[in-house]
Motif scaffolding. Sequence first.
Motif, mmCIF file in Angstrom:
data_model
loop_
_atom_site.group_PDB
_atom_site.id
_atom_site.type_symbol
_atom_site.label_atom_id
_atom_site.label_comp_id
_atom_site.label_asym_id
_atom_site.label_seq_id
_atom_site.Cartn_x
_atom_site.Cartn_y
_atom_site.Cartn_z
ATOM 1 N N CYS A 99 27.319 52.872 1.806
ATOM 2 C CA CYS A 99 26.255 53.856 2.001
ATOM 3 C C CYS A 99 25.494 54.144 0.716
ATOM 4 O O CYS A 99 24.563 54.943 0.713
ATOM 5 N N GLY A 173 29.812 66.839 4.858
ATOM 6 C CA GLY A 173 30.372 66.164 6.018
ATOM 7 C C GLY A 173 31.869 65.999 5.832
ATOM 8 O O GLY A 173 32.595 65.648 6.741
ATOM 9 N N GLY A 186 32.928 56.512 7.871
ATOM 10 C CA GLY A 186 31.806 57.101 8.593
ATOM 11 C C GLY A 186 31.485 58.497 8.091
ATOM 12 O O GLY A 186 30.311 58.847 7.895
ATOM 13 N N THR A 187 32.511 59.317 7.880
ATOM 14 C CA THR A 187 32.301 60.679 7.375
ATOM 15 C C THR A 187 31.707 60.642 5.978
ATOM 16 O O THR A 187 30.779 61.392 5.665
ATOM 17 N N GLN A 190 28.009 59.594 6.097
ATOM 18 C CA GLN A 190 27.169 60.697 6.559
ATOM 19 C C GLN A 190 26.944 61.711 5.431
ATOM 20 O O GLN A 190 25.845 62.231 5.251
ATOM 21 N N GLU A 194 23.241 62.648 3.818
ATOM 22 C CA GLU A 194 22.754 64.015 3.952
ATOM 23 C C GLU A 194 22.854 64.823 2.658
ATOM 24 O O GLU A 194 22.855 66.039 2.692
#
Length: 199
Positions: A99, A173, A186-187, A190, A194
Amino acid sequence: MKTPTSLDDLIDALRCLPGVGPRSAQRMAYHLLQRDHAGAERLASSLAYALGHIRHCEKCNNFTEDMICELCRSQRRDAALLCVVEMPADLLMMEQAHCYQGMYFVLMGRLSPLDGIGPREIHLDRLVKRAQDGVIREVVLATNFTVEGEATAHYISELLSNKGLKITRIARGLPVGGELEHVDSGTLAQAVFERREIS
């Protein structure tokens, strides 16, 4: 019955590992000596090699065998983004989440006055110098959402305010009290997507 001094020394040495108490250290020592000589020799030689060859990267402070680590030498990374993490395990978690494509700075800890860990111990002088290299435009604070991690993020944001940099913090998150290396990808992804600017 008195144990040999060398065995006592081995047990005591194993206790330096986090979470290893006297009984665990004793079991490990007995196992290595009785059942796994090859494993003991491999452990000893790997540790000796690591101590002799691993150092801190001059740019990101992560562990490496070179002056500048492979990640910092990469031309594929966004050199204007600098993500600040507490430990190498946090950097690895960020990379596994796919990410973030910028650069890193690894503090090798977090501010904890009760434990005697202040700005000098987590290399904040090197971080400020790196952030002001003329290339960095945004500093992403990705310290853990613990009391110490929050205090560290706040301290860094105060240090870097008025330096012409955008300072952001990864979004919450992540669970409060959680640590990056224990969060699912995934967390974490995110939370990075954000992130918000610290005013």
